[in-house]
Design a protein around this motif. Structure first.
Motif, PDB file in Angstrom:
ATOM      1  N   ALA A  55       0.850  -1.187   0.000  1.00 41.31           N
ATOM      2  CA  ALA A  55       0.000   0.000   0.000  1.00 41.31           C
ATOM      3  C   ALA A  55       0.884   1.235   0.000  1.00 41.31           C
ATOM      4  O   ALA A  55       1.935   1.263   0.645  1.00 41.31           O
ATOM      5  CB  ALA A  55      -0.896   0.002   1.233  1.00 41.31           C
ATOM      6  N   ARG A  56       0.443   2.247  -0.741  1.00 40.88           N
ATOM      7  CA  ARG A  56       1.192   3.504  -0.826  1.00 40.88           C
ATOM      8  C   ARG A  56       0.188   4.626  -0.994  1.00 40.88           C
ATOM      9  O   ARG A  56      -0.716   4.537  -1.825  1.00 40.88           O
ATOM     10  CB  ARG A  56       2.132   3.448  -2.019  1.00 40.88           C
ATOM     11  N   VAL A  57       0.329   5.662  -0.187  1.00 32.62           N
ATOM     12  CA  VAL A  57      -0.591   6.802  -0.284  1.00 32.62           C
ATOM     13  C   VAL A  57       0.197   8.095  -0.107  1.00 32.62           C
ATOM     14  O   VAL A  57       1.057   8.194   0.767  1.00 32.62           O
ATOM     15  CB  VAL A  57      -1.738   6.704   0.758  1.00 32.62           C
ATOM     16  N   PRO A  58      -0.057   9.084  -0.980  1.00 36.68           N
ATOM     17  CA  PRO A  58       0.616  10.373  -0.811  1.00 36.68           C
ATOM     18  C   PRO A  58       0.056  11.123   0.392  1.00 36.68           C
ATOM     19  O   PRO A  58      -1.146  11.081   0.661  1.00 36.68           O
ATOM     20  CB  PRO A  58       0.312  11.118  -2.115  1.00 36.68           C
ATOM     21  N   ILE A  59       0.940  11.786   1.116  1.00 34.32           N
ATOM     22  CA  ILE A  59       0.520  12.603   2.251  1.00 34.32           C
ATOM     23  C   ILE A  59       0.391  14.029   1.737  1.00 34.32           C
ATOM     24  O   ILE A  59       1.380  14.635   1.316  1.00 34.32           O
ATOM     25  CB  ILE A  59       1.540  12.529   3.396  1.00 34.32           C
ATOM     26  N   PRO A  60      -0.823  14.577   1.747  1.00 34.16           N
ATOM     27  CA  PRO A  60      -0.998  15.927   1.212  1.00 34.16           C
ATOM     28  C   PRO A  60      -0.306  16.975   2.089  1.00 34.16           C
ATOM     29  O   PRO A  60      -0.338  16.867   3.326  1.00 34.16           O
ATOM     30  CB  PRO A  60      -2.517  16.128   1.194  1.00 34.16           C
TER      31      PRO A  60
END
Length: 125
Positions: A55-60
């Motif tokens: 899993a990979r998610v950008p941190i705004p």
């Protein structure tokens, strides 16, 4: 219980990364929440092992502020929380940590003095 387990890998290049273990061949639905808002852009990809996904998610950038920011990782199908990660930043934090360390040092000095006094006392007094 959702049947999904999470092992966080960390934060790299502005993205949180983790490994998810789930049943079946279909990628699990994973959501990342911060301050009651779901973060967009989560990517789930096979890790090469059966039942494991990356899993990979950008941190705004707007989620990064002084203090402690907690992000919740949940199973999108059941809304069950499967993990979290925390980002700590800013000048106020530095002041808090310095104050806490100062208090710990003062308490340790009190304990050292009391222990030395106790050891110096003669038995039976």
């Amino acid at each position: 219980m959702s049947g999904i387990t999470l092992r966080a890998s960390g934060i790299r290049s502005g993205h949180w990364e983790g490994e998810i273990e789930a049943q079946g061949d279909v990628p699990p639905s994973v959501e990342i929440w911060h301050m009651e808002q779901r973060l967009d852009g989560a990517e789930i990809a096979p890790s090469g092992e059966p039942g494991r996904w990356r899993a990979r998610v950008p941190i705004p950038p707007e989620a990064l502020n002084d203090g402690v920011q907690t992000f919740l990782v949940s199973d999108g199908a059941s809304n069950a929380r499967i993990g979290q990660f925390t980002i700590i930043a800013g000048v106020p934090l530095e002041e808090d940590i310095r104050a806490e360390i100062g208090l710990l040092r003062a308490e340790l000095d009190i304990l050292k003095k009391a222990f030395r006094r106790h050891c110096a006392e003669k038995p039976g007094q």
